[in-house]
Design a protein around this motif. Structure first.
Motif, PDB file in Angstrom:
ATOM      1  N   ILE A   1       0.840  -1.201   0.000  1.00 35.52           N
ATOM      2  CA  ILE A   1       0.000   0.000   0.000  1.00 35.52           C
ATOM      3  C   ILE A   1       0.874   1.250   0.000  1.00 35.52           C
ATOM      4  CG2 ILE A   1      -1.717   1.342   1.248  1.00 35.52           C
ATOM      5  CD1 ILE A   1      -2.825  -1.251   2.391  1.00 35.52           C
ATOM      6  N   LYS A   2       1.875   1.274   0.882  1.00 32.82           N
ATOM      7  CA  LYS A   2       2.736   2.452   1.002  1.00 32.82           C
ATOM      8  C   LYS A   2       3.540   2.695  -0.266  1.00 32.82           C
ATOM      9  CE  LYS A   2       1.818   3.887   5.172  1.00 32.82           C
ATOM     10  NZ  LYS A   2       1.223   5.233   5.381  1.00 32.82           N
ATOM     11  N   GLN A   3       3.956   1.631  -0.926  1.00 34.05           N
ATOM     12  CA  GLN A   3       4.726   1.785  -2.160  1.00 34.05           C
ATOM     13  C   GLN A   3       3.861   2.310  -3.295  1.00 34.05           C
ATOM     14  OE1 GLN A   3       6.337  -2.161  -2.636  1.00 34.05           O
ATOM     15  NE2 GLN A   3       7.844  -1.891  -0.998  1.00 34.05           N
ATOM     16  N   GLN A   4       2.636   1.796  -3.402  1.00 36.48           N
ATOM     17  CA  GLN A   4       1.779   2.197  -4.518  1.00 36.48           C
ATOM     18  C   GLN A   4       0.999   3.475  -4.223  1.00 36.48           C
ATOM     19  OE1 GLN A   4       0.114  -0.998  -6.659  1.00 36.48           O
ATOM     20  NE2 GLN A   4      -1.599   0.159  -7.494  1.00 36.48           N
ATOM     21  N   HIS A   5       0.650   3.679  -2.938  1.00 40.01           N
ATOM     22  CA  HIS A   5      -0.156   4.852  -2.564  1.00 40.01           C
ATOM     23  C   HIS A   5       0.457   5.498  -1.309  1.00 40.01           C
ATOM     24  CE1 HIS A   5      -3.071   3.429  -5.457  1.00 40.01           C
ATOM     25  NE2 HIS A   5      -3.159   2.277  -4.825  1.00 40.01           N
ATOM     26  N   PRO A   6       1.616   6.116  -1.452  1.00 42.58           N
ATOM     27  CA  PRO A   6       2.334   6.621  -0.266  1.00 42.58           C
ATOM     28  C   PRO A   6       1.593   7.686   0.522  1.00 42.58           C
ATOM     29  CG  PRO A   6       3.342   7.408  -2.313  1.00 42.58           C
ATOM     30  CD  PRO A   6       2.356   6.351  -2.699  1.00 42.58           C
ATOM     31  N   SER A   7       0.621   8.354  -0.081  1.00 44.43           N
ATOM     32  CA  SER A   7      -0.089   9.418   0.639  1.00 44.43           C
ATOM     33  C   SER A   7      -1.228   8.887   1.509  1.00 44.43           C
ATOM     34  CB  SER A   7      -0.647  10.443  -0.346  1.00 44.43           C
ATOM     35  OG  SER A   7      -1.644   9.856  -1.169  1.00 44.43           O
ATOM     36  N   LEU A   8      -1.600   7.620   1.344  1.00 40.55           N
ATOM     37  CA  LEU A   8      -2.718   7.081   2.114  1.00 40.55           C
ATOM     38  C   LEU A   8      -2.321   6.825   3.562  1.00 40.55           C
ATOM     39  CD1 LEU A   8      -4.431   4.499  -0.298  1.00 40.55           C
ATOM     40  CD2 LEU A   8      -5.211   6.799   0.313  1.00 40.55           C
ATOM     41  N   SER A   9      -3.182   7.235   4.462  1.00 40.05           N
ATOM     42  CA  SER A   9      -3.023   6.966   5.884  1.00 40.05           C
ATOM     43  C   SER A   9      -3.690   5.625   6.215  1.00 40.05           C
ATOM     44  CB  SER A   9      -3.669   8.092   6.686  1.00 40.05           C
ATOM     45  OG  SER A   9      -3.724   7.782   8.059  1.00 40.05           O
ATOM     46  N   LEU A  10      -3.164   4.923   7.219  1.00 41.36           N
ATOM     47  CA  LEU A  10      -3.673   3.593   7.567  1.00 41.36           C
ATOM     48  C   LEU A  10      -4.112   3.530   9.023  1.00 41.36           C
ATOM     49  CD1 LEU A  10      -0.902   1.369   5.885  1.00 41.36           C
ATOM     50  CD2 LEU A  10      -3.010   2.253   4.860  1.00 41.36           C
ATOM     51  N   ILE A  11      -5.304   2.954   9.239  1.00 41.72           N
ATOM     52  CA  ILE A  11      -5.804   2.666  10.584  1.00 41.72           C
ATOM     53  C   ILE A  11      -6.018   1.165  10.680  1.00 41.72           C
ATOM     54  CG2 ILE A  11      -7.661   3.008  12.261  1.00 41.72           C
ATOM     55  CD1 ILE A  11      -8.260   5.686  10.925  1.00 41.72           C
ATOM     56  N   GLN A  12      -5.507   0.554  11.722  1.00 40.04           N
ATOM     57  CA  GLN A  12      -5.628  -0.892  11.941  1.00 40.04           C
ATOM     58  C   GLN A  12      -6.677  -1.176  13.010  1.00 40.04           C
ATOM     59  OE1 GLN A  12      -1.890  -3.018  12.609  1.00 40.04           O
ATOM     60  NE2 GLN A  12      -2.796  -4.129  14.321  1.00 40.04           N
ATOM     61  N   ASN A  13      -7.517  -2.171  12.780  1.00 41.48           N
ATOM     62  CA  ASN A  13      -8.505  -2.564  13.782  1.00 41.48           C
ATOM     63  C   ASN A  13      -8.013  -3.789  14.553  1.00 41.48           C
ATOM     64  OD1 ASN A  13     -10.832  -2.554  15.272  1.00 41.48           O
ATOM     65  ND2 ASN A  13     -12.098  -3.541  13.723  1.00 41.48           N
ATOM     66  N   TRP A  14      -7.886  -3.631  15.857  1.00 38.93           N
ATOM     67  CA  TRP A  14      -7.404  -4.685  16.745  1.00 38.93           C
ATOM     68  C   TRP A  14      -6.051  -5.224  16.283  1.00 38.93           C
ATOM     69  CZ3 TRP A  14      -9.271  -7.107  21.319  1.00 38.93           C
ATOM     70  CH2 TRP A  14     -10.398  -6.504  21.877  1.00 38.93           C
ATOM     71  N   GLY A  15      -5.694  -6.429  16.741  1.00 39.53           N
ATOM     72  CA  GLY A  15      -4.382  -6.992  16.426  1.00 39.53           C
ATOM     73  C   GLY A  15      -3.281  -6.333  17.236  1.00 39.53           C
ATOM     74  N   PHE A  16      -3.445  -6.288  18.564  1.00 40.03           N
ATOM     75  CA  PHE A  16      -2.519  -5.551  19.418  1.00 40.03           C
ATOM     76  C   PHE A  16      -1.110  -6.134  19.405  1.00 40.03           C
ATOM     77  CE2 PHE A  16      -6.756  -4.707  21.087  1.00 40.03           C
ATOM     78  CZ  PHE A  16      -6.748  -3.322  21.155  1.00 40.03           C
TER      79      PHE A  16
END
Length: 282
Positions: free
Chosen positions: A187-202
């Motif tokens: 994701i970061k390589q193809q769309h570096p401007s996108l912000s990411l939020i992760q649900n759970w998975g501590f």
């Protein structure tokens, strides 16, 4: 006032430059964090109406199901400064989402004892994030539904399945965690401007993904549970430790004890959202 010597000018210049070098990276990093000023957010997964789009503009962040939205509707929500994140189901394939599930191969599903793992409540199947093909399908979804529609970021749902499903098998757990990292890197390589939020998975966040995501969501952050049980207290300690190294934001969701849950979340520096009716009701 006396004449300033060349040595004094050089010394002053060096001091100013040193101060700039020491301060500017931290200032720039903090200022660039997409969720640094967020105080309100809402999750809504149903189709929009003009009235609801107007209401969405009152929040700092909206998390939506992007398949229901056009690029123009996203632009309207963002016009008042609201950041919009689009839902992607990372560790499950839903039977209702025929456009996606029909693209998958059998190897894209996780198998236990030779069978797919089925979640009856959601009518979905556990997926295998180590599959290169599966990651490519997900990345295509991110491109089509999020990047091309102009959303600000991706809400990565069901990452918690990695910890929940594989904790008893360290080898499989590590492979799935590394597969998730590979997907985030794509994701970061193809769309570096996108912000990411992760649900759970501590645990996955702590060991693998904290450097890639801007926030984690903690669902079921109900005061009666999280203020008392040791597991929750340990997770909050982990999050605070991560926050010492990153600008990680913590988004919490409660379904019970609204005001106590809000107060407890805010006392820990978390941004809270309360809902009694789930994510498909405004």
């Amino acid at each position: 006032m006396g004449v300033i010597s060349t040595k004094q000018i050089v010394a002053m210049s060096c001091a100013i430059l040193f101060t700039f070098i020491m301060i500017s990276p931290l200032t720039s990093h903090a200022a660039s964090h997409p969720l640094s000023d967020v105080t309100s957010y809402k999750v809504y997964y149903d189709a929009p109406t003009p009235r609801l789009i107007t209401k969405m503009k009152q929040y700092d962040v909206m998390i939506i199901e992007p398949v229901y939205y056009s690029k123009q509707q996203i632009s309207e929500i963002k016009s008042s400064g609201t950041k919009v994140y689009g839902y992607i189901n990372t560790m499950e394939a839903d039977n209702w989402n025929t456009a996606l599930i029909n693209q998958l191969n059998e190897a894209d599903f996780f198998h236990r004892n030779g069978e797919r793992v089925h979640y009856t409540e959601w009518d979905s199947y556990l997926t295998d994030i180590t599959s290169v093909h599966y990651r490519d399908v997900l990345l295509s979804e991110v491109t089509a539904q999020i990047a091309e529609k102009g959303l600000d970021g991706v809400f990565l749902d069901t990452v918690g399945n990695i910890d929940n499903e594989h904790w008893e098998n360290p080898t499989v757990l590590q492979a799935q965690q590394e597969g998730m990292v590979a997907f985030l890197q794509q994701i970061k390589q193809q769309h570096p401007s996108l912000s990411l939020i992760q649900n759970w998975g501590f645990q996955t966040l702590k060991d693998y993904t904290s450097s890639y995501v801007d926030a984690i969501m903690w669902e079921n952050f109900n005061y009666s549970t999280v203020s008392k049980d040791e597991w929750s207290k340990d997770r909050m300690a982990d999050l605070k430790e991560i926050q010492q190294e990153t600008d990680l934001a913590v988004l919490t969701v409660s379904t019970e004890q609204k005001w106590n849950s809000i107060s407890y979340a805010e006392s820990n520096g978390f941004v809270h959202f309360h809902t009694r009716n789930g994510y498909n009701s405004w």
